[in-house]
Design an enzyme around this catalytic site. Structure first.
Site, PDB file in Angstrom:
ATOM      1  N   VAL A  65       0.893  -0.352   9.963  1.00 40.17           N
ATOM      2  CA  VAL A  65       0.580   0.799  10.781  1.00 40.17           C
ATOM      3  C   VAL A  65       1.645   0.768  12.255  1.00 40.17           C
ATOM      4  CG1 VAL A  65      -1.643   1.457   9.872  1.00 40.17           C
ATOM      5  CG2 VAL A  65      -1.399  -0.015  12.414  1.00 40.17           C
ATOM      6  N   ALA A  66       3.020  -0.368  12.156  1.00 40.35           N
ATOM      7  CA  ALA A  66       3.389  -0.202  13.290  1.00 40.35           C
ATOM      8  C   ALA A  66       4.706   0.844  13.599  1.00 40.35           C
ATOM      9  CB  ALA A  66       3.762  -2.095  13.512  1.00 40.35           C
ATOM     10  N   ARG A  67       5.622  -0.134  12.517  1.00 43.92           N
ATOM     11  CA  ARG A  67       7.312   0.350  12.453  1.00 43.92           C
ATOM     12  C   ARG A  67       7.710  -0.199  11.580  1.00 43.92           C
ATOM     13  NH1 ARG A  67       5.029   3.869  15.421  1.00 43.92           N
ATOM     14  NH2 ARG A  67       6.648   5.070  16.585  1.00 43.92           N
ATOM     15  N   ASP A  92       2.443   2.637   5.725  1.00 43.75           N
ATOM     16  CA  ASP A  92       2.425   4.273   6.376  1.00 43.75           C
ATOM     17  C   ASP A  92       3.798   4.327   7.394  1.00 43.75           C
ATOM     18  OD1 ASP A  92       0.901   6.562   7.470  1.00 43.75           O
ATOM     19  OD2 ASP A  92       0.479   5.369   9.309  1.00 43.75           O
ATOM     20  N   GLU A 104      12.191   6.693   7.071  1.00 40.97           N
ATOM     21  CA  GLU A 104      11.356   7.479   6.795  1.00 40.97           C
ATOM     22  C   GLU A 104      12.128   9.794   7.015  1.00 40.97           C
ATOM     23  OE1 GLU A 104       8.257   7.701   9.400  1.00 40.97           O
ATOM     24  OE2 GLU A 104       7.545   4.985   9.050  1.00 40.97           O
ATOM     25  N   HIS A 148       3.094   8.074   7.065  1.00 37.13           N
ATOM     26  CA  HIS A 148       3.236   8.688   8.921  1.00 37.13           C
ATOM     27  C   HIS A 148       1.684   9.427   9.313  1.00 37.13           C
ATOM     28  CE1 HIS A 148       5.881   7.072  12.000  1.00 37.13           C
ATOM     29  NE2 HIS A 148       4.519   6.918  12.627  1.00 37.13           N
ATOM     30  N   SER A 179      -1.093   7.937  10.258  1.00 35.48           N
ATOM     31  CA  SER A 179      -2.201   7.153  10.906  1.00 35.48           C
ATOM     32  C   SER A 179      -3.097   7.203  12.317  1.00 35.48           C
ATOM     33  CB  SER A 179      -2.124   5.281  10.760  1.00 35.48           C
ATOM     34  OG  SER A 179      -1.208   5.193  11.350  1.00 35.48           O
TER      35      SER A 179
END
Length: 312
Positions: free
Chosen positions: A223-225, A249, A254, A273, A275
């Site tokens: 859930v970071a990058r 996520d 993206e 993306h 979260s």
């Protein structure tokens, strides 16, 4: 104080600011023509992402309030003056991102993707399941969000380990490692959740060596990058059965391209993306922004000021 709002939720921000801070001069929208017209005399920019080349025209700009936790796009802009303060909204996502982490860990543990496929195929295949309680969770990045994920894991009966830039104790975490202890922690974990900011130190911090250090039954949650993970190495580990699964996520590109192998991997959950996106997100941002407006006027330090040297 002239505030320029450049955001998809500009209408909501404009209306709320007119009600809660009528003394501000607010211009709001989400098109480059507006940005180009008003950035030259704006004191404050409230935004998520924007074409940073317009910063060259921002002669009066003193403060950028980001609606995100990540600040990498703005900090990388050569046009950003050193005297412009940048603040973010870290901390407002902790509760919802902890829920997301719990949801996907439970989904992976209980094989929900496989069960959904079985339902669609009208296939009856009972199987024993190992409960989440008693599993070991490793949280990489123990800031506000990572701390919330750690507490959520502990509340589910998980043993929690963590990695932090400065390895000080954290509530609910049995042991906190420094960055050099990542490879020592990974073999202990059944789940590894990545919650680090994007910096030169975190880029590709999970690569082939780190994936090889994990249990073949372990699952990775990002859930970071996307930049934090070597995606090619992750695909290979998942395909070859060297990793139990993943919930992703965030991605290098993206929206995730239709040709990405992640779409077809049966042991992967792909989410767009979301979260850190509760339905009241913009209201949470507004609360942070108005608090900072009051602090600015009082000459007090702003909340969530980004350190350009650290990148967060």
């Amino acid at each position: 104080m002239k505030v320029l709002v450049y955001n998809r939720m500009a209408k909501q921000y404009r209306s709320a600011l007119a009600e809660r801070a009528p003394e501000l001069t607010v211009v709001a929208g989400y098109d480059e023509a507006l940005l180009r017209e008003h950035i030259g005399d704006a004191d404050v920019l409230l935004t998520f992402r924007f074409p940073t080349e317009y910063l060259a025209q921002a002669k009066r700009l003193r403060w950028i309030q980001l609606t995100s936790a990540g600040a990498e796009q703005v900090l990388a802009a050569p046009q950003l003056r050193r005297d412009v303060v940048v603040t973010n909204t870290r901390g407002i996502h902790g509760d919802v991102m902890a829920e997301y982490a719990a949801a996907v860990m439970l989904a992976l543990r209980w094989r929900l993707p496989a069960l959904v496929r079985d339902q669609q195929a009208r296939r009856w295949r009972p199987a024993l399941v190992r409960p989440l309680a008693g599993a070991t969770l490793g949280v990489v990045g123990l800031g506000a969000i990572g701390g919330a994920i750690a507490r959520q894991g502990a509340s589910l009966g998980m043993r929690v380990l963590g990695v932090r830039r400065t390895p000080a104790p954290v509530d609910g975490v049995e042991r906190v490692y420094g960055p050099d202890g990542l490879l020592e922690m990974l073999p202990e974990c059944d789940f590894v959740v990545l919650v680090v900011p994007t910096t030169s130190e975190t880029t590709r911090m999970i690569g082939a060596a780190e994936l090889a250090a994990m249990k073949p039954t372990a699952c990775l949650v990002n859930v970071a990058r996307g930049s934090v993970v070597d995606e090619a190495a992750l695909v290979a580990a998942l395909r070859e059965g060297r990793l139990g699964g993943a919930a992703l996520d965030v991605f290098d590109e993206e929206p995730l391209p239709p040709g990405s192998p992640f779409w077809d991997l049966e042991n992967v959950l792909v989410t767009p993306h979301i979260s850190g996106m509760p339905v009241d997100y913009w209201q949470r941002v507004l609360d942070v922004f108005l608090d900072n407006v009051a602090r600015w006027r009082a000459g007090q330090p702003l909340r969530n000021r980004v350190d350009p040297e650290r990148g967060y």
